[in-house]
Design an enzyme around this catalytic site. Sequence first.
Site, PDB file in Angstrom:
ATOM      1  N   GLY A 178      -2.552   3.837  -9.309  1.00 41.97           N
ATOM      2  CA  GLY A 178      -2.882   2.753  -8.395  1.00 41.97           C
ATOM      3  C   GLY A 178      -2.889   3.292  -6.981  1.00 41.97           C
ATOM      4  O   GLY A 178      -2.836   4.511  -6.763  1.00 41.97           O
ATOM      5  N   ASP A 229       3.800 -12.353 -13.227  1.00 41.88           N
ATOM      6  CA  ASP A 229       2.568 -11.597 -13.448  1.00 41.88           C
ATOM      7  C   ASP A 229       2.293 -11.462 -14.943  1.00 41.88           C
ATOM      8  O   ASP A 229       1.918 -10.394 -15.424  1.00 41.88           O
ATOM      9  CB  ASP A 229       2.648 -10.224 -12.781  1.00 41.88           C
ATOM     10  N   GLU A 237      -2.974   3.732   8.877  1.00 36.75           N
ATOM     11  CA  GLU A 237      -4.008   3.644   9.901  1.00 36.75           C
ATOM     12  C   GLU A 237      -4.530   2.220  10.039  1.00 36.75           C
ATOM     13  O   GLU A 237      -4.766   1.735  11.154  1.00 36.75           O
ATOM     14  CB  GLU A 237      -5.154   4.615   9.582  1.00 36.75           C
TER      15      GLU A 237
END
Length: 592
Positions: free
Chosen positions: A48, A162, A382
Amino acid sequence: MFSCFSCGDERPKDITDVALDEAKRELKKNRGRSVRDTYNFGQVLGKGGFGKVYLATHKYTKHQYAVKQVEKRPERWIQEALLLEIAVQRRACAAIPQAVKLVEVYEDGSNTYLVLELCAGGEVFDRIIDQGNFCERDAAQVLRALLGFIAALHGLGVAHRDIKPMNMLLTCGPTEPITAADVRFADFGLSAFCADGDFFHQTCGTIYFQAPEVVGDAAGCVRYDKAADVWAAGVTLFVLLCGWVPFGGRFAFKKTELELRKIIRAGKFSFTGLVWEVVSDSAKDIIAQMLQPDPNKRPSAAQLLSHPWFTEAASLQRPLGERMIANLKQFAAACRLQKLAALVVAKRGGGVGNSLSPDVAKLREVFAELDANGDRRLTFDELKDEIQKVRVAMGGATNGAAVVGAKAPTGGSSKAGGKGGAGAGGGGGGGPKLDEQELWKLFLAADFDGDGKLDVNEFVAAMMNAAGVSPDEKTATDAIFDEVDVDGDGFLTPAEVQLLLPASLTRDEATAIVQQADKNADGRVSRQELEEALTMSKKHSQRPAGETPEKDGQEGQEDAEKPADGGAGGAGGDGGGEEAQTAERQAAVQAS
């Protein structure tokens, strides 16, 4: 009384605090030891945005395990979420046979390593597709295990949050029949403690499996508890028996979250279509009970275990049919083709054939501004440091008409907030909101190859999707063929499709994409087959939601969806004007 992890309650030493302390002690057990001193790492089993799962062999016992390697992050809420995952899984596997076992935990300067039980039988989804003769008896074995797991987990005061077929694994071999004892449940990354009478107020999980109370009302109010896991189990059984989800239908993956929230909120579904004619009334009854929209009227997992279907299903060995298997296969891989189309169009500079075309040139300029070190790859850090520029990019993707509230669906790797109530929280409103946790979800959904970085095409495609804009199907088909049909024969082979994929993705993944669109099973995709695969859901967007026509024998022509609460996929109570137009467009990039 103890608090939910993400509810924001600040109570001294509640059960969540105790659990976090337990996880910290777990990490200390192997302090100073390297995981590679004990285990030989083999192939990558999965990955992932910020982690990988390796096949690993114990150097001394030679037993095999799955090692989940998770990159360390500076954000406190991510650190606490991982600690909570460790604590919940440790408690679960000690008390619940169906929980994937957490063997031990290591950490070094860069990563945390969870050594887990290896479920060599793979995903339940894959087994059903491979064996091709799934029946109600098998489905009952899986659901018995699932409800037993949920009941035991709720008994520990934990909500999983989930529940979905992709988190169900098998320990039995490929030729062995599935029994309840062979089923294991994984991925506790969104699990949290919640006492009776306490509630969560932050939407999380995968939208197709979210209950109405998790989706939230039209005003954006979210309030749910452990009962939402039972709803997700109902959706899971629905999928296992027919191959698609009850809310959104066979082509739910092409709908925006705005559409799906509206359909789920209405809670309407049906059992029409040929695929349901071979399913027993008792199976339909237990599904209807689990998919009760009012959580106060929804039975508990423990109560459902006494449903008569489990006894009746023991004799129901008639295969559910090739159509169900085909539906399930399409559901399992559907998002890949849409992602691929969006990436190719983004790479070629746009050419989106609808009235909300994004300014790709401007998005590329924003990407360059965000790329602080000039390596043409954006890390999460970033993006986080320049979150205001990302907000501007999301708004500018449709010349000011973006619906930022239509977020990409979240998968098991995105975490719920930490204590103190961090996060966007709601499931309803639009508007230009983007906090750090929502940015995390967007990043994970956009990272097509799972390498933890976005290239310019992934970034542009993500901004398009955040705005609810996708390329029209003819534009996408032309772009894909122009890009990689190197011999000009009018067909795409797995080798040619692999040229479109990031370098880290394999030929097997390219083959899976080809198989999804390859209607005549000749191992390649024609221009017509690709365009049909991309356009199929548009033909059904005006049909009633949750309903499939009586004749579903003509593939691609007979599936339908009924508008829930007044309009299939319209903006409805979630907004109007530009939002209503946006809600009619497909989501080009979704979490896979």
